[in-house]
Design an enzyme around this catalytic site. Structure first.
Site, mmCIF file in Angstrom:
data_model
loop_
_atom_site.group_PDB
_atom_site.id
_atom_site.type_symbol
_atom_site.label_atom_id
_atom_site.label_comp_id
_atom_site.label_asym_id
_atom_site.label_seq_id
_atom_site.Cartn_x
_atom_site.Cartn_y
_atom_site.Cartn_z
ATOM 1 N N HIS A 149 15.175 -5.948 -30.800
ATOM 2 C CA HIS A 149 15.764 -7.100 -31.499
ATOM 3 C C HIS A 149 15.565 -8.406 -30.734
ATOM 4 C CE1 HIS A 149 17.744 -3.937 -33.763
ATOM 5 N NE2 HIS A 149 18.219 -4.829 -34.600
ATOM 6 N N GLU A 177 11.857 -3.960 -46.414
ATOM 7 C CA GLU A 177 11.095 -5.177 -46.124
ATOM 8 C C GLU A 177 9.708 -5.159 -46.751
ATOM 9 O OE1 GLU A 177 12.925 -3.623 -43.800
ATOM 10 O OE2 GLU A 177 14.352 -5.140 -43.139
#
Lengths: 330, 328
Positions: B131, B62
């Site tokens: 998450h 990322e």
């Protein structure tokens, strides 16, 4: 590429540019604490890297580096006055007094900054190269970093992406042996930094950064590889900074003898010796160049002194491209 | 002609498709966006249509690919970066906050950064602590960024198109749990202005402000309140930064009571900012303290009953509205 035979013009160009960087920064160092504040990372000792880059790169290639960026800015043609005014925090500085020492920019002159987070400019450099490839140019991005930056994850993620996507980028480590006060050997078992390219099958090479000819040749070859084959290169240019990491660093982590050893192979003195040895110019001509450079530095200081600070209203400009962005002021 | 109904994920895809067709400089990169058609199928078909030059699968890196995208935006392109979820974007936050947001300022206005960072955020079933987060308030704190968080397919398409055309860096928060939601989205060009809230339901007794998935909770609470003859006004923020507080204040001038529903942790949340803005601009109109209904101030657990206890729900919003009305 074949080894280039360097001309009188090459040597005189290098001599003048390197001397400008050296004298400019010596003056900046003197002015630090009174006229110049904040962080100020001097480049003194490393000038052959930028000088070799300037003669080797193409006319439309782009450059990005970290915060030790005065030399790169001057090399890329930002006027000494605009750089000095920026160090003063004046509106006439190359980033209007908003960037300071660490964030010199000139988009027109293809210098996309001075960046302050160690290693964060590495993916940016690959992205600049990505845009060149996307737009079908044959331009290259030269992306500089210090030896400290190579331990950042950003480097490894970017090397992998740059090789996989075949980006026209040249990664250049200016290995001055110390990440602030931490020697290269204390940061990893792998001290030959160019070997980091091997993990990604990236062509890589160690270069003597005290010899401008070596720097030129290595960067010319790497740019050629990026331009014609779209293959990145990792160059480890071994150089040395005579001054501390920043103005507040007394550099107690190294010996006086070590600094003296490098001063004996000073990159500017090597070029001076070659010029005199080959008869490209006599001492009087070199003295004239020195006088001219000192005058340029004097003018840059005068320009910075005479320039106004940014008006307070500048605080709220350049935050958004959108001219009528609302509610910035609480 | 009846209105066309499409899913939220298709609204996202249409926005990217139309803007890529309109502007050659726009491209999409991210994990699984190309050959896999997107982890949530929000880029389905784009690789076939635009090819690998403009729809690009990345390694799981990322920080690296976000930085490459920012660099390309500094040099003439208009990237769309998909983060598989905003949870993973924390690895890239240096490039969003230190690079994209500040580039224009620290270059003295020379180098802008037209880029969209998008992906799903928020809780999405029993996905546990790492998450299930929302980050609107994190990015909204940063000058230089714009933050959008749409609640339905129409807004998602119209605002994403506006975001891609915007010359500033935009953080665009979708919702894992809403990609399958369907809504009316007309064929052809639709755009919404960034920075304008939407009056989703008119009312006179209490104002409920929310955004993204929590708009469902806000609407459900308004329905419940209506059964008790409490007439709630519901505002969908759509954009988080710049925050359209004038629309909220105007509503409070009418209702004199405010409840903010926000999935994020309460400390320093968007709800907190709204409470500040309303007391600053509408203090004399408030007949009760501002109420906020946030996620619990704990990491999200796994067990279904604990998630139920964590998230804002209609009952908690009804309770808050009644408290603001002193009708408990």
């Amino acid at each position: 590429m074949a080894k280039k035979a360097f001309s009188k013009a090459d040597y005189l160009y290098w001599f003048e540019l390197m001397l400008l960087m050296r004298r400019f920064e010596e003056r900046a160092g003197q002015l630090y604490g009174t006229k110049i504040r904040g962080f100020c990372h001097l480049y003194i000792g490393q000038e052959a890297v930028v000088a070799g880059m300037m003669s080797a790169m193409g006319p439309n290639d782009k450059v990005i580096t970290a915060y030790r960026d005065h030399g790169h800015a001057l090399g890329m043609g930002i006027s000494p006055g605009a750089v000095m005014a920026e160090l003063y925090g004046k509106i006439t500085g190359c980033t209007k007094g908003k960037g300071g020492s660490m964030h010199l920019f000139d988009k027109e002159k293809r210098f996309l900054g001075g960046h302050g987070i160690v290693g964060a400019q590495i993916p940016l450099g690959a992205g600049i190269a990505f845009a060149e490839k996307y737009q079908g140019t044959d331009n290259v991005c030269l992306c500089f970093m210090g030896d400290g930056a190579v331990r950042q994850g950003a480097l490894h993620e970017t090397f992998n992406i740059a090789m996989t996507w075949k980006l026209p980028v040249v990664f250049i480590i200016e290995n001055n042996m110390y990440a602030m006060g931490t020697s290269v050997a204390r940061t990893s078992n792998v001290t030959d930094l160019h070997r980091l390219g091997q993990a990604y099958d990236m062509p890589n090479q160690a270069v003597d950064g005290m010899k401008v000819e070596s720097v030129h040749q290595a960067i010319a070859d790497a740019c050629n590889r990026a331009r014609t084959e779209q293959i990145p290169t990792l160059l480890e240019i071994k150089t040395y900074r005579y001054k501390g990491h920043s103005m507040s660093d007394p550099a107690k982590y190294r010996t006086r003898e070590e600094v003296e050893e490098y001063r004996r192979i000073d990159p500017i003195e090597q070029v001076r010796a070659t010029i005199l040895d080959k008869g490209y110019a006599n001492q009087a001509t070199l003295d004239d160049i020195e006088t001219k450079v000192l005058a340029q530095v004097d003018e840059s200081v005068q320009f910075a002194e005479d320039s106004p600070y940014p008006p307070d209203s500048e605080l709220y400009t350049d935050v958004y491209m959108q001219a009528d962005y609302p509610y910035l002021q609480d | 002609m009846s209105e066309r109904v499409i899913a939220y994920r298709d609204a996202i895809k249409e926005a990217m498709d139309e803007e890529m067709a309109r502007d050659e400089r726009v491209y999409l990169m991210g994990e699984e966006v190309a050959e896999y058609n997107g982890a949530y199928k929000a880029s389905k078909g784009l690789l076939d249509k635009y090819g690998p030059k403009r729809v690009i699968d990345t390694p799981i890196a990322e920080l690296g690919f976000a930085g490459v995208a920012v660099g390309s935006a500094m040099n003439g392109l208009r990237p769309i970066v998909e983060f598989m979820t905003w949870n993973f974007a924390l690895l890239a936050i240096d490039q969003v906050v230190n690079a994209a947001a500040k580039m224009l300022s620290m270059s003295g206005g020379q180098v802008g950064c037209p880029i969209v960072f998008r992906g799903p955020s928020g809780s999405a079933g029993q996905l546990a602590a790492q998450h299930s987060q929302t980050f609107e308030n994190w990015y909204a704190n940063v000058p230089g960024l714009k933050v959008i968080s749409p609640s339905n397919p129409y807004d998602a398409k119209a605002l994403l198109k506006a975001a891609i055309r915007d010359d500033d860096p935009v953080v665009f928060m979708e919702s894992e749990q809403m990609y399958g939601d369907k809504g009316e989205v007309p064929e052809g060009e639709i755009l919404l202005p960034i920075g304008k809230a939407h009056m989703a339901r008119q009312g006179k007794d209490v104002t409920i402000v929310s955004f993204n998935k929590m708009m469902k909770v806000a609407h459900a609470a308004a329905d419940e309140l209506a059964k008790e003859h409490i007439d709630a006004e519901v505002i969908d923020l759509r954009t988080i930064r710049p925050l359209d507080y004038p629309t909220i204040v105007e509503s409070v001038k009418k209702t004199n009571r405010l409840v903010v529903v926000d999935e994020s942790w309460p400390y320093g949340s968007i709800a907190s900012e709204i409470a500040f803005q309303v007391q600053k601009h509408g203090f004399d109109y408030l007949d009760a303290p501002v109420k906020r209904v946030n996620g619990a101030d704990v990491p999200m657990p796994y067990a279904a009953n604990l998630i139920e206890a964590y998230l804002p729900n209609p009952a908690r919003v009804v309770q808050a509205a009644k408290a603001a009305l002193y009708r408990l």
